[in-house]
Scaffold this motif. Structure first.
Motif, PDB file in Angstrom:
ATOM      1  N   LEU A  24       0.838  -1.194   0.000  1.00 22.96           N
ATOM      2  CA  LEU A  24       0.000   0.000   0.000  1.00 22.96           C
ATOM      3  C   LEU A  24       0.880   1.254   0.000  1.00 22.96           C
ATOM      4  O   LEU A  24       1.704   1.441   0.879  1.00 22.96           O
ATOM      5  CB  LEU A  24      -0.888  -0.035   1.248  1.00 22.96           C
ATOM      6  N   ASP A  25       0.665   2.084  -0.992  1.00 19.81           N
ATOM      7  CA  ASP A  25       1.500   3.267  -1.188  1.00 19.81           C
ATOM      8  C   ASP A  25       0.849   4.489  -0.535  1.00 19.81           C
ATOM      9  O   ASP A  25      -0.375   4.620  -0.544  1.00 19.81           O
ATOM     10  CB  ASP A  25       1.628   3.506  -2.710  1.00 19.81           C
ATOM     11  N   ASP A  26       1.662   5.360   0.010  1.00 19.64           N
ATOM     12  CA  ASP A  26       1.198   6.643   0.556  1.00 19.64           C
ATOM     13  C   ASP A  26       0.124   6.482   1.628  1.00 19.64           C
ATOM     14  O   ASP A  26      -0.959   7.048   1.541  1.00 19.64           O
ATOM     15  CB  ASP A  26       0.684   7.549  -0.575  1.00 19.64           C
ATOM     16  N   ILE A  27       0.481   5.755   2.645  1.00 20.47           N
ATOM     17  CA  ILE A  27      -0.441   5.431   3.719  1.00 20.47           C
ATOM     18  C   ILE A  27      -0.813   6.677   4.529  1.00 20.47           C
ATOM     19  O   ILE A  27      -1.842   6.717   5.202  1.00 20.47           O
ATOM     20  CB  ILE A  27       0.200   4.331   4.612  1.00 20.47           C
ATOM     21  N   GLN A  28       0.006   7.718   4.437  1.00 25.55           N
ATOM     22  CA  GLN A  28      -0.328   8.959   5.159  1.00 25.55           C
ATOM     23  C   GLN A  28      -1.694   9.483   4.734  1.00 25.55           C
ATOM     24  O   GLN A  28      -2.338  10.237   5.441  1.00 25.55           O
ATOM     25  CB  GLN A  28       0.748  10.038   4.944  1.00 25.55           C
ATOM     26  N   PHE A  29      -2.124   9.044   3.550  1.00 25.03           N
ATOM     27  CA  PHE A  29      -3.427   9.463   3.049  1.00 25.03           C
ATOM     28  C   PHE A  29      -4.566   9.033   3.990  1.00 25.03           C
ATOM     29  O   PHE A  29      -5.618   9.649   4.016  1.00 25.03           O
ATOM     30  CB  PHE A  29      -3.637   8.866   1.655  1.00 25.03           C
ATOM     31  N   LEU A  30      -4.345   7.992   4.745  1.00 25.40           N
ATOM     32  CA  LEU A  30      -5.408   7.504   5.629  1.00 25.40           C
ATOM     33  C   LEU A  30      -5.566   8.348   6.893  1.00 25.40           C
ATOM     34  O   LEU A  30      -6.503   8.128   7.665  1.00 25.40           O
ATOM     35  CB  LEU A  30      -5.143   6.049   6.032  1.00 25.40           C
ATOM     36  N   ALA A  31      -4.661   9.302   7.099  1.00 30.96           N
ATOM     37  CA  ALA A  31      -4.740  10.134   8.301  1.00 30.96           C
ATOM     38  C   ALA A  31      -6.130  10.753   8.416  1.00 30.96           C
ATOM     39  O   ALA A  31      -6.638  11.334   7.448  1.00 30.96           O
ATOM     40  CB  ALA A  31      -3.681  11.230   8.253  1.00 30.96           C
ATOM     41  N   GLY A  32      -6.731  10.588   9.555  1.00 33.74           N
ATOM     42  CA  GLY A  32      -8.036  11.191   9.796  1.00 33.74           C
ATOM     43  C   GLY A  32      -9.205  10.431   9.169  1.00 33.74           C
ATOM     44  O   GLY A  32     -10.356  10.758   9.412  1.00 33.74           O
ATOM     45  N   LYS A  33      -8.919   9.429   8.339  1.00 33.15           N
ATOM     46  CA  LYS A  33     -10.018   8.689   7.698  1.00 33.15           C
ATOM     47  C   LYS A  33     -10.324   7.458   8.559  1.00 33.15           C
ATOM     48  O   LYS A  33      -9.794   6.371   8.335  1.00 33.15           O
ATOM     49  CB  LYS A  33      -9.605   8.249   6.292  1.00 33.15           C
ATOM     50  N   GLU A  34     -11.177   7.666   9.550  1.00 35.86           N
ATOM     51  CA  GLU A  34     -11.323   6.649  10.581  1.00 35.86           C
ATOM     52  C   GLU A  34     -11.894   5.322  10.084  1.00 35.86           C
ATOM     53  O   GLU A  34     -11.407   4.250  10.441  1.00 35.86           O
ATOM     54  CB  GLU A  34     -12.176   7.189  11.730  1.00 35.86           C
ATOM     55  N   ARG A  35     -12.920   5.445   9.255  1.00 31.11           N
ATOM     56  CA  ARG A  35     -13.563   4.220   8.782  1.00 31.11           C
ATOM     57  C   ARG A  35     -12.579   3.371   7.972  1.00 31.11           C
ATOM     58  O   ARG A  35     -12.520   2.146   8.118  1.00 31.11           O
ATOM     59  CB  ARG A  35     -14.783   4.599   7.925  1.00 31.11           C
TER      60      ARG A  35
END
Ligand code: ADP
Ligand code: MG
Length: 461
Positions: A221-232
């Motif tokens: 999985l690339d650029d996991i920082q993208f999940l920041a704040g995306k709780e679901r």
């Protein structure tokens, strides 16, 4: 005009990214005259999308490559641009080569495609230049593809933009598929993962989603920082992670920051990430930049003189992406104008040779003493213990390599004679090759010293 378009393509590829490029730019055909660039697209929808998202980038790029201002139009030509590629081959010899290339890479891709996601064909280990700034990450990547799920799990690669993270994970995926052709692999961006999740939630297909991701043998999985704040999404990812990890399936993640530095990342995920191997990728050293340039130029079939390579290696910003961008701009321009790739052309296009930033010997003395918890006075003093000798030699070395100061002027600023400085530079140069931790200290200091305030970097364009 066709030439102009062909020369603009590699630049566009860099600007819009591989996926957008394949989806939206590559299908465009250029059919144009004089100052009017007419681009044919296959449908109205395509035309709208490209107009909204890419037209200004396309126009800027064409103007930059052509060195003048063109009017760029997008027209719908359902027959030309949307035809299957085999049909195009009849009309123009140029497209024959292209379609042949295309179908060949399609064929290889068909065999070696991940189950979920898509790979960039040329992001392989072979094409990756290794040096002190990325060798830990590289070795981790190698270990993963040699023994997936065995040695390091998960592997977490982090570092600034354009430093090769996406390249490395693609290389892992290619290598895995080459070694284990039946492996079920998922290699995608965290954003794509989230989009699939949202689609599944909306269509009430969460079971299918879970099956799909928990059935893979490796998840990249690339650029996991993208999940920041995306709780679901984090929640769902957490379960996917546990299911795979528990079954000893390999997981590889990338991010622009270390796990602890990602705000809005759940603690439980962070601690999972920290339970594996974490490696960072730093900006390449000057030597690596030279090697990268040589390799990229060779790939494009261009000959790059040592002076032009040196110029590019020293003037462009710290990331590899910028380095590549400058090279592509230069070669595109030389091709369109039909001129040689000279230093004069490079300077005309990219500005005169200025180092990243003017770094003074004083700034180096300050940075080095800060780094080692000393004072500038210590560096200049007569003290001889190893705790000051090494930092002093490092500071002298950096004064020479980063500030490009002369031996006598360095000597003066360290209250030494110039043979001492020469000796220090030589000794650090030699030790740097053998001692990775020293090499990393040097890179850190180098980056810290050269890092440009954004305004100056923009000015240089
Ligand atoms: P990131 O994902 O870290 O932002 P990318 O993997 O997209 O960076 O790399 C940007 C560009 O630089 C790519 O074209 C990649 O091939 C190239 N690149 C980066 N590091 C290297 C390297 N060490 N050797 C060769 N090419 C590199
Ligand atoms: Mg990336």
């Amino acid at each position: 005009m066709q030439e102009l378009w062909s020369a603009a393509l590699p630049l566009l590829r860099q600007q819009v990214g591989e996926r957008n490029f394949l989806a939206w730019i590559e299908p465009i055909r250029c059919a144009c005259a004089e100052h009017d660039v007419c681009l044919e697209v296959p449908s109205r929808f395509f035309q709208d999308w490209v107009t909204r998202h890419f037209l200004s980038t396309i126009a800027d790029t064409i103007n930059r490559v052509g060195g003048q201002s063109y009017s760029v139009r997008l027209v719908v030509n359902e027959t030309a641009a949307s035809q299957p590629r085999a049909a195009e081959a009849v009309s123009a010899p140029e497209t024959v080569a292209r379609s042949a290339q295309k179908s060949e890479s399609d064929a290889t891709k068909a065999v070696r495609n991940p189950k979920i996601g898509r790979l960039v064909p040329h992001y392989t280990f072979d094409g990756f230049v290794v040096g002190p700034s990325n060798e830990v990450a590289f070795k981790a990547a190698r270990a993963v593809s040699a023994q997936p799920g065995k040695r390091f799990n998960p592997v977490f690669l982090h570092g600034g933009v354009g430093l090769g993270k996406t390249h490395l994970i693609n290389a892992i995926a290619h290598d895995l598929l080459a070694r284990y052709p039946r492996m079920r692999l998922a290699c995608l961006s965290a954003e794509a993962f989230m989009n699939v999740l949202i689609g599944s939630l909306r269509n009430d297909q969460m079971n299918a989603f879970r099956d799909r991701f928990r059935e893979v043998d490796a998840l990249i999985l690339d650029d996991i920082q993208f999940l920041a704040g995306k709780e679901r999404t984090q929640e769902e990812f957490f379960h996917t992670f546990n299911a795979l990890h528990g079954a000893s399936k390999q997981i590889v993640l990338t991010s622009d920051k270390a796990p602890a530095a990602i705000n809005g990342l759940e603690t439980r995920l962070r601690s999972r990430f920290e339970g594996g191997m974490i490696a960072d990728v730093k900006p390449p050293t000057l030597e690596m930049r030279r090697t990268i340039l040589r390799a990229k130029a060779a790939r494009q079939g261009m000959e790059l003189s040592a002076e032009v390579a040196e110029y590019l290696a020293r003037t462009t910003g710290p990331s590899v992406r910028e380095l590549e961008g400058a090279l592509t701009r230069l070669t595109a321009n030389a091709t369109v104008r039909g001129v040689a790739l000279t230093l004069t052309l490079a300077e005309e296009l990219l500005g005169p040779l200025v180092p990243f930033r003017k770094v003074s010997v004083e700034a180096i003395q300050a940075a080095v003493s800060r780094h080692f918890g000393l004072t500038v006075g210590d560096l200049k003093s007569e003290r001889r213990g190893r705790d000051v000798t090494l930092p002093r030699q490092i500071a002298m070395y950096l004064s020479r390599t980063v500030a490009s100061a002369s031996f006598p002027s360095i000597a003066e600023k360290f209250d030494r004679d110039h043979s001492t400085v020469m000796y220090a530079v030589r000794i650090i140069e030699t030790r740097r090759e053998a001692d990775t931790s020293l090499a990393r200290v040097l890179i850190d200091l180098d980056v810290e010293l050269r890092e440009q305030p954004p305004t100056t970097r923009a000015d240089r364009r």
